[in-house]
Design a protein around this motif. Structure first.
Motif, PDB file in Angstrom:
ATOM      1  N   CYS A   3       0.851  -1.200   0.000  1.00  0.00           N
ATOM      2  CA  CYS A   3       0.000   0.000   0.000  1.00  0.00           C
ATOM      3  C   CYS A   3       0.880   1.241   0.000  1.00  0.00           C
ATOM      4  O   CYS A   3       1.825   1.345   0.782  1.00  0.00           O
ATOM      5  CB  CYS A   3      -0.909  -0.008   1.231  1.00  0.00           C
ATOM      6  SG  CYS A   3      -1.884   1.510   1.425  1.00  0.00           S
ATOM      7  N   ARG A   4       0.577   2.216  -0.857  1.00  0.00           N
ATOM      8  CA  ARG A   4       1.368   3.441  -0.937  1.00  0.00           C
ATOM      9  C   ARG A   4       1.148   4.356   0.257  1.00  0.00           C
ATOM     10  O   ARG A   4       1.940   5.257   0.507  1.00  0.00           O
ATOM     11  CB  ARG A   4       1.010   4.187  -2.224  1.00  0.00           C
ATOM     12  CG  ARG A   4       1.365   3.418  -3.495  1.00  0.00           C
ATOM     13  CD  ARG A   4       1.015   4.229  -4.715  1.00  0.00           C
ATOM     14  NE  ARG A   4       1.327   3.497  -5.933  1.00  0.00           N
ATOM     15  CZ  ARG A   4       1.173   3.999  -7.154  1.00  0.00           C
ATOM     16  NH1 ARG A   4       0.692   5.231  -7.297  1.00  0.00           N
ATOM     17  NH2 ARG A   4       1.479   3.270  -8.217  1.00  0.00           N
ATOM     18  N   ASN A   5       0.072   4.110   0.992  1.00  0.00           N
ATOM     19  CA  ASN A   5      -0.240   4.979   2.126  1.00  0.00           C
ATOM     20  C   ASN A   5       0.360   4.459   3.436  1.00  0.00           C
ATOM     21  O   ASN A   5       1.017   5.200   4.164  1.00  0.00           O
ATOM     22  CB  ASN A   5      -1.759   5.127   2.279  1.00  0.00           C
ATOM     23  CG  ASN A   5      -2.149   6.104   3.354  1.00  0.00           C
ATOM     24  OD1 ASN A   5      -1.650   7.226   3.388  1.00  0.00           O
ATOM     25  ND2 ASN A   5      -3.028   5.698   4.249  1.00  0.00           N
ATOM     26  N   CYS A   6       0.150   3.155   3.753  1.00  0.00           N
ATOM     27  CA  CYS A   6       0.621   2.610   5.032  1.00  0.00           C
ATOM     28  C   CYS A   6       1.672   1.513   4.857  1.00  0.00           C
ATOM     29  O   CYS A   6       2.158   0.948   5.837  1.00  0.00           O
ATOM     30  CB  CYS A   6      -0.550   2.081   5.857  1.00  0.00           C
ATOM     31  SG  CYS A   6      -1.354   0.630   5.135  1.00  0.00           S
ATOM     32  N   TYR A  13      -3.711  -8.585  -6.656  1.00  0.00           N
ATOM     33  CA  TYR A  13      -4.887  -8.038  -7.337  1.00  0.00           C
ATOM     34  C   TYR A  13      -5.846  -7.298  -6.386  1.00  0.00           C
ATOM     35  O   TYR A  13      -7.014  -7.108  -6.720  1.00  0.00           O
ATOM     36  CB  TYR A  13      -5.630  -9.168  -8.052  1.00  0.00           C
ATOM     37  CG  TYR A  13      -4.792  -9.840  -9.115  1.00  0.00           C
ATOM     38  CD1 TYR A  13      -4.554  -9.198 -10.330  1.00  0.00           C
ATOM     39  CD2 TYR A  13      -4.222 -11.075  -8.883  1.00  0.00           C
ATOM     40  CE1 TYR A  13      -3.770  -9.798 -11.306  1.00  0.00           C
ATOM     41  CE2 TYR A  13      -3.432 -11.688  -9.852  1.00  0.00           C
ATOM     42  CZ  TYR A  13      -3.203 -11.048 -11.066  1.00  0.00           C
ATOM     43  OH  TYR A  13      -2.424 -11.642 -12.027  1.00  0.00           O
ATOM     44  N   ALA A  14      -5.358  -6.880  -5.223  1.00  0.00           N
ATOM     45  CA  ALA A  14      -6.198  -6.132  -4.275  1.00  0.00           C
ATOM     46  C   ALA A  14      -6.559  -4.772  -4.863  1.00  0.00           C
ATOM     47  O   ALA A  14      -5.742  -4.139  -5.549  1.00  0.00           O
ATOM     48  CB  ALA A  14      -5.473  -5.957  -2.944  1.00  0.00           C
ATOM     49  N   THR A  15      -7.761  -4.334  -4.613  1.00  0.00           N
ATOM     50  CA  THR A  15      -8.212  -3.030  -5.132  1.00  0.00           C
ATOM     51  C   THR A  15      -8.183  -1.931  -4.074  1.00  0.00           C
ATOM     52  O   THR A  15      -8.265  -0.756  -4.408  1.00  0.00           O
ATOM     53  CB  THR A  15      -9.650  -3.140  -5.692  1.00  0.00           C
ATOM     54  OG1 THR A  15     -10.517  -3.617  -4.651  1.00  0.00           O
ATOM     55  CG2 THR A  15      -9.680  -4.098  -6.874  1.00  0.00           C
ATOM     56  N   PHE A  16      -8.119  -2.318  -2.792  1.00  0.00           N
ATOM     57  CA  PHE A  16      -7.997  -1.326  -1.726  1.00  0.00           C
ATOM     58  C   PHE A  16      -7.257  -1.952  -0.556  1.00  0.00           C
ATOM     59  O   PHE A  16      -7.179  -3.178  -0.421  1.00  0.00           O
ATOM     60  CB  PHE A  16      -9.376  -0.816  -1.283  1.00  0.00           C
ATOM     61  CG  PHE A  16     -10.234  -1.872  -0.630  1.00  0.00           C
ATOM     62  CD1 PHE A  16     -10.216  -2.052   0.748  1.00  0.00           C
ATOM     63  CD2 PHE A  16     -11.066  -2.679  -1.391  1.00  0.00           C
ATOM     64  CE1 PHE A  16     -11.003  -3.022   1.343  1.00  0.00           C
ATOM     65  CE2 PHE A  16     -11.853  -3.659  -0.800  1.00  0.00           C
ATOM     66  CZ  PHE A  16     -11.824  -3.825   0.571  1.00  0.00           C
ATOM     67  N   LYS A  23      -7.469   3.397  -1.823  1.00  0.00           N
ATOM     68  CA  LYS A  23      -7.691   2.752  -3.110  1.00  0.00           C
ATOM     69  C   LYS A  23      -6.356   2.464  -3.782  1.00  0.00           C
ATOM     70  O   LYS A  23      -5.443   3.295  -3.742  1.00  0.00           O
ATOM     71  CB  LYS A  23      -8.553   3.636  -4.011  1.00  0.00           C
ATOM     72  CG  LYS A  23      -9.990   3.774  -3.542  1.00  0.00           C
ATOM     73  CD  LYS A  23     -10.803   4.603  -4.517  1.00  0.00           C
ATOM     74  CE  LYS A  23     -12.251   4.709  -4.080  1.00  0.00           C
ATOM     75  NZ  LYS A  23     -13.059   5.522  -5.015  1.00  0.00           N
ATOM     76  N   LEU A  24      -6.244   1.315  -4.434  1.00  0.00           N
ATOM     77  CA  LEU A  24      -4.976   0.891  -5.023  1.00  0.00           C
ATOM     78  C   LEU A  24      -4.965   0.964  -6.541  1.00  0.00           C
ATOM     79  O   LEU A  24      -3.909   0.833  -7.157  1.00  0.00           O
ATOM     80  CB  LEU A  24      -4.656  -0.548  -4.578  1.00  0.00           C
ATOM     81  CG  LEU A  24      -4.600  -0.761  -3.058  1.00  0.00           C
ATOM     82  CD1 LEU A  24      -4.305  -2.210  -2.752  1.00  0.00           C
ATOM     83  CD2 LEU A  24      -3.550   0.137  -2.421  1.00  0.00           C
ATOM     84  N   LEU A  25      -6.132   1.165  -7.134  1.00  0.00           N
ATOM     85  CA  LEU A  25      -6.185   1.273  -8.586  1.00  0.00           C
ATOM     86  C   LEU A  25      -5.695   2.643  -9.010  1.00  0.00           C
ATOM     87  O   LEU A  25      -6.287   3.677  -8.668  1.00  0.00           O
ATOM     88  CB  LEU A  25      -7.620   1.056  -9.096  1.00  0.00           C
ATOM     89  CG  LEU A  25      -8.163  -0.371  -8.945  1.00  0.00           C
ATOM     90  CD1 LEU A  25      -9.605  -0.427  -9.418  1.00  0.00           C
ATOM     91  CD2 LEU A  25      -7.310  -1.359  -9.729  1.00  0.00           C
ATOM     92  N   PHE A  26      -4.609   2.696  -9.736  1.00  0.00           N
ATOM     93  CA  PHE A  26      -4.019   3.978 -10.143  1.00  0.00           C
ATOM     94  C   PHE A  26      -4.627   4.436 -11.466  1.00  0.00           C
ATOM     95  O   PHE A  26      -4.599   3.711 -12.454  1.00  0.00           O
ATOM     96  CB  PHE A  26      -2.501   3.839 -10.295  1.00  0.00           C
ATOM     97  CG  PHE A  26      -1.855   5.078 -10.860  1.00  0.00           C
ATOM     98  CD1 PHE A  26      -1.698   6.207 -10.084  1.00  0.00           C
ATOM     99  CD2 PHE A  26      -1.442   5.110 -12.186  1.00  0.00           C
ATOM    100  CE1 PHE A  26      -1.115   7.349 -10.605  1.00  0.00           C
ATOM    101  CE2 PHE A  26      -0.863   6.248 -12.711  1.00  0.00           C
ATOM    102  CZ  PHE A  26      -0.693   7.372 -11.915  1.00  0.00           C
TER     103      PHE A  26
END
Length: 264
Positions: A3-6, A13-16, A23-26
């Protein structure tokens, strides 16, 4: 994949993120995406403001009880509603001072040309600059008065009376703002507009408290509302007088205002 946040390690294939909800979809930003996002936010805010404004007229007890009991999604938060009111107050006096300054002067209601009237206008202009501040500090005063007058039923505590009076005061000022804009083209003096708003304030206060306290009969509520308006007016007048006196004294000592040496 992290995760780019934490920085939590996630499946490919996780979406969040399961930890922080990011959210992970860029997707690259586009003008269309920004406009859609902004329009969605504005529409949501507008709908909530409209619903809050209408329901504070139709069924104010629902707005108050919803907020007190923690159901705060469908209406504008009381702090935000007061914030909107302060914004409109600032806008109101900006319009009047910039384009219709003659409507704010005391001389329209009193004989002009006297030194005393000029000084009163100067003090009033400074009071108008801090009108929003006076509005905010008057809310706890109103809350104490309403708590004392409606103490028969220990239905709401002092903090809840602050919420009640904050919503009531905000609703009154927002309506007054609209009424002022309607009156401006007719060159009606601001003091006259204020006097014309008194009947509305009295009727709305009765309706508001009657809906909040259905246990009281109509005559009982009228007596309490009349007492509330009288005590609130006296309290705010004394507060405004004290602030005006302090400001006048300061202006006199600093030489920015010369008080008349004799009364004509």
């Amino acid at each position: 994949m992290n995760c780019r946040n934490c920085n939590l390690s996630l499946e490919e294939y996780a979406t969040f993120c399961l930890n922080c909800g990011e959210k992970l979809l860029f997707r690259r930003l586009t003008i269309k995406a920004i406009l859609l996002r902004v329009s969605g936010l504005i529409a949501g805010v507008d709908n909530k403001v409209y619903k809050t404004f209408i329901d504070l007229f139709k069924r104010p007890e629902v707005v108050i009880v919803s907020y007190i009991e923690g159901f705060r999604k469908q209406y504008v938060n009381v702090i935000s509603y007061v914030g909107l009111t302060l914004t409109l107050i600032g806008l109101q006096f900006f319009i009047l001072k910039s384009y219709f300054p003659e409507l704010l002067t005391f001389e329209n209601m009193q004989p002009s040309g006297t030194h005393g009237v000029e000084q009163i206008n100067k003090i009033l202009n400074k009071v108008f600059d801090y009108y929003g501040f006076l509005t905010v500090i008057s809310i706890p005063i109103y809350a104490v008065i309403s708590k004392l007058l409606f103490s028969d039923f220990k239905k709401y505590n002092l903090a809840e009376h602050i919420i009640i009076n904050a919503y009531t005061l905000a609703q009154t000022f927002i309506t007054f703002f609209i009424f002022t804009l309607i009156c401006i083209p007719f060159k009606i003096n601001y003091q006259t507009i204020s006097l014309l708003s008194i009947p509305f304030t009295a009727i709305y206060s009765y309706w508001f408290f009657k809906r909040l306290f259905p246990e009281f009969n109509a005559f009982n509520v009228i007596l309490r509302v009349v007492a509330f308006l009288i005590l609130a007016t006296i309290a705010v007048f004394m507060l405004g007088l004290f602030i005006a006196f302090c400001y006048g004294t300061y202006m006199g000592f600093t030489g920015q205002m010369q008080l008349p040496t004799k009364v004509i």
